[in-house]
Design an enzyme around this catalytic site. Structure first.
Site, short mmCIF file in Angstrom:
data_model
loop_
_atom_site.label_atom_id
_atom_site.label_comp_id
_atom_site.label_asym_id
_atom_site.label_seq_id
_atom_site.Cartn_x
_atom_site.Cartn_y
_atom_site.Cartn_z
N LYS A 1 -17.55 -1.03 6.03
CA LYS A 1 -18.04 -1.97 5.02
C LYS A 1 -19.56 -1.94 4.90
CE LYS A 1 -17.02 -6.61 3.34
NZ LYS A 1 -16.45 -7.94 3.66
N MET B 1 24.45 9.14 1.80
CA MET B 1 24.31 10.41 2.53
C MET B 1 24.58 10.19 4.02
SD MET B 1 23.92 13.54 1.88
CE MET B 1 22.88 14.16 0.56
N PHE C 1 -11.25 -7.67 13.61
CA PHE C 1 -10.17 -8.10 12.73
C PHE C 1 -9.85 -6.99 11.73
CE2 PHE C 1 -8.79 -10.23 8.74
CZ PHE C 1 -7.55 -10.63 9.19
N GLN C 2 -8.60 -6.67 11.60
CA GLN C 2 -8.10 -5.60 10.73
C GLN C 2 -8.74 -4.25 11.03
OE1 GLN C 2 -8.07 -7.03 6.59
NE2 GLN C 2 -6.00 -7.79 6.96
N GLU D 1 0.82 -1.22 0.00
CA GLU D 1 0.00 0.00 0.00
C GLU D 1 0.85 1.27 0.00
OE1 GLU D 1 -0.54 -2.58 1.96
OE2 GLU D 1 -2.65 -3.17 1.86
#
Lengths: 187, 583
Positions: B163, B481, B113-114, B51
């Site tokens: 949802k 760097m 969940f999630q 993502e």
């Protein structure tokens, strides 16, 4: 000023903030912030203060327009003049914010705070507590034979003074609302 | 009054907002939206491999088109993985609209969940975000989100959609009928302030234009007006990393980039000028160096659409709040009406002084021996790709600074780099987003091997969607760097800045079905670069370069513009304890 010559408290900030300020003098300002009363609005405003390292000395919030769902947040903050202006601009650019007024610079204003003070004692202490309350024009909201609950309204300094006097007289508990403020005059 | 499911409302709103591409990754809490996407052909979904890459790809799309980039992720880990890209877009003022799935409203707060508190987590890294609890509010919120993301100072927004809200039916509202709220930043600048700025243009003896990403964000008209302003006045111009391309690198008045790794002439001119016109830049610490020694002799004008940028770091004399294109238009009109005056004799003297600084040739280096210098690699890349319709993205580090120094940008939206946040791993997915938006163009990601490995899984995305992106990796087997700072600031103790166990990049490319090229010979470099350009498909170019090259010029932390280091000889003791605390 050397970047390592940090002022007290400033070391919590990132190294990006080690700039030399335009004025070192901290000022106390009262801001009135009108916001949409939507989910999480208070978290947004508080998050701005904590995320950018600004101080909150006092905070009150309540819906003041029930039809338009607007809340008024009164924040008392301290900072250099430059920081205060930053705070105002940072608040103003938030999507939920309608107006920000710095009551400290926009003319005269009144500030009030409400406190509930519980004092426990008998005999002379109890009499003295009641007498002091009268001097401060505090009202008795609850009483038992061993205690009072006083309600006091006034500027924060007045509340501070009253609470201090109550300490030797049997102070048990204090509840304070924080400052509500509004500009004087017809506007 | 059209009724449809929440998921259909999302797709319809995206179409009505002119969206053609969504970058995303499915999961349980966004399945209804993915189902709605499956059943239409107007919006293309690009399946990334992580993502974070979706957000960077959307940034690449947005930065190269000027349109908002769209991201679709699931709840919980999908949303938390998007946080880096959101923050990156926030710091660089890039418009993104991120849609995240959420557990059903009746399960919110149950540690489902999630489940994650997505609006809570993303509140400080978005311009604004919303949790939509009622399908009837969905269309309105989506349209408002586009309005907020793209107006004023652009930025990322997020809409969290449970949802059950996606499944339930609601009323669709068209964009023109939507209530977009009261958010309406000022675009026209104050005429009195603009007139004061014009007076400064007229009286300046040693002027400089200091421009930034705000010019790019304001649109192509702003770049045109900027060019006109420079052309008409003959004033020197420099730019931040974010603003490269607003004024062409081939232009006569161009001094190169300024700041920590900017050119000697740009930084000296900033320090010695008597009038600074800051246009869409924000006095970032990479630009100012030591703030109390920043351009001490100048009067400063600051044009910015965000009032909170003004006087945040540097106190300015003439603040102008407004959109760059609007303000520049007014400024040019007023300046012309007052007779197009400048103090041309003094300005000519100022140019003589600048030409003296230019003679230092601060970007010179020597390519000798059998090892490729990174500067040489980029100079050859510039020479061989200049004539192409070319877009450049970068990762973050030395290669990024060298790319800014040695590649020339003639137009805005051609240079997409992570400036404010400095996100390693940004460049590769960003290049895919750019390529999706410009399928026929040459898109090159200038990378370091360490940054590139942070999102190398996106080779799968590039292959699947036939995005022929060129990954030009300057491989020094170091976190270059970090290594440079350890050399200058930490007694050459190279703590964890050495990449061991690097992959064989050619084989890695081939494992995904892409082309891999390795080059270590300066004499073979041109042919290898041409092979990369001419290959029709993704290429991973492993360019083995000098391992200990430092990036110069450099203004050490805590130093002023006129205290910059030009090369290795002058670095001993350059940075004192005071500077070491700065990043």
């Amino acid at each position: 000023m050397s970047p390592l010559d940090l002022k007290k408290g400033s070391s919590k900030k990132s190294a990006y903030d080690l700039r030399t300020p335009f004025s070192d003098v901290n000022e106390r300002h009262t801001l009135a912030v009108l916001v949409d009363n939507v989910d999480g609005v208070l978290a947004r405003v508080i998050g701005l203060f904590s995320g950018r390292g600004y101080n909150i000395d006092s905070l009150t919030v309540a819906e003041v327009d029930h039809t338009g769902h607007r809340s008024r947040i009164t924040v008392v903050t301290t900072g250099t003049p430059q920081v205060i202006v930053q705070i105002k601009h940072q608040l103003e650019r938030m999507v939920v914010v309608h107006e920000v007024h710095d009551l400290t610079v926009e003319g005269a204003s009144v500030e009030r705070e409400l406190a509930l003070v519980k004092v426990r004692g008998t005999g002379d202490l109890r009499v003295e507590a009641l007498r002091t309350a009268e001097v401060f024009r505090a009202r008795v909201m609850d009483t038992t034979l061993q205690s009072f609950v006083f309600e006091l309204t006034g500027a924060p300094e007045k509340v501070d003074a009253f609470v201090e006097l109550m300490v030797p007289l049997g102070l048990v508990e204090v509840a304070r609302t924080g400052v509500a403020a509004i500009a004087r005059g017809a506007e | 009054m059209t009724r449809m499911s929440g998921a259909e409302i999302v797709v319809k709103a995206l179409k009505d907002q002119g969206v053609d591409t969504v970058f995303g990754y499915p999961g349980g809490a966004v399945l209804p939206i993915y189902d709605a996407i499956f059943q239409q052909n107007d919006i293309r979904h690009i399946l990334v491999r992580h993502e974070q890459a979706a957000t960077h790809a959307a940034e690449g799309y947005a930065r190269s088109t000027g349109k908002p980039g769209i991201v679709l992720v699931t709840s919980g880990p999908g949303a938390t993985n998007a946080v880096t890209g959101l923050t990156d877009a926030l710091l660089d003022s890039i418009p993104l609209v991120v849609l995240s799935g959420q557990v059903p409203t009746f399960m919110i707060g149950n540690d489902a969940f999630q489940e994650a508190d997505t609006v809570g987590i993303t509140r400080p890294c978005t311009k604004h975000n919303w949790l939509v609890k009622d399908t009837d509010n969905l269309a309105n919120t989506l349209h408002q989100a586009f309005h907020v993301a793209t107006s004023g100072r652009p930025g990322p927004v997020l809409i969290d959609i449970p949802k059950d809200v996606q499944f339930a039916d609601g009323t669709y509202v068209k964009p023109e009928k939507a209530n977009k709220g009261h958010y309406a930043p000022q675009v026209k600048g104050d005429v009195d302030a603009i007139t004061q700025a014009v007076e400064l243009l007229e009286t300046a003896k040693r002027p400089i234009l200091y421009t930034g990403g705000g010019v790019i964000n304001s649109g192509t008209a702003a770049s045109q007006l900027l060019r006109e302003l420079v052309g008409e006045t003959g004033f020197p111009i420099t730019s931040t990393l974010m603003g490269l391309g607003a004024y062409p690198a081939s232009g006569e008045a161009w001094l190169g980039m300024l700041g920590m790794h900017g050119t000697y002439e740009a930084n000296m001119a900033m320090h010695d000028c008597d009038a600074m016109i800051c246009i869409g830049a924000r006095f970032d610490d990479r630009i100012t160096g030591r703030t109390d020694a920043f351009s001490p002799k100048s009067k400063k004008v600051h044009i910015d659409i965000d009032p909170s940028s003004i006087n945040k770091i540097i106190r300015v004399d003439v603040p102008i709040v407004g959109d760059i294109a609007h303000v520049l238009e007014d400024m040019l009109r007023i300046w012309k009406a007052r007779g197009r005056k400048t103090r041309s004799e003094e300005v000519a003297k100022w140019w003589k002084k600048i030409d003296g600084w230019r003679e230092k040739q601060c970007l010179s280096y020597e390519q000798k021996g059998p090892i490729i210098k990174p500067q040489y690699a980029l100079q050859r890349l510039e020479a061989l790709t200049k004539k192409y319709d070319r877009y450049i993205t970068t990762e973050v580090g030395q290669h990024q600074m060298w790319a800014a120094q040695y590649l020339g940008f003639e137009d805005p939206h051609r240079w997409m780099t992570s400036g404010g946040l400095g996100t390693m791993g940004y460049g590769f997915p960003s290049s895919i987003g750019v390529q999706i938006a410009h399928p026929e163009s040459l898109v090159i990601n200038v990378a370091g091997e360490a940054s590139w490995l942070m999102n190398m899984q996106e080779l799968g995305t590039a292959m699947q969607f036939r995005a022929p992106v060129k990954q030009f990796i300057l491989n020094n087997e170091r976190l270059g760097m970090v290594r440079q700072w350890q050399e200058l600031l930490h007694g050459e103790r190279y703590s964890s800045s050495w990449s061991e166990s690097l992959p064989d990049f050619v084989k890695l490319a081939e494992a995904f079905g892409a082309k891999g090229i390795q080059c270590s010979d300066p004499d073979g470099l041109d042919d290898a670069i041409m092979e990369m350009i001419e290959h029709d498909g993704p290429v991973v170019f492993d360019c083995l370069v000098e391992k200990h090259e430092n990036c110069f010029p450099m203004i050490p932390s805590g130093k002023a513009h006129n205290e910059m280091l030009l090369g290795d000889a002058s670095t001993q003791g350059a940075i004192q304890a005071g500077g070491a605390v700065m990043v």
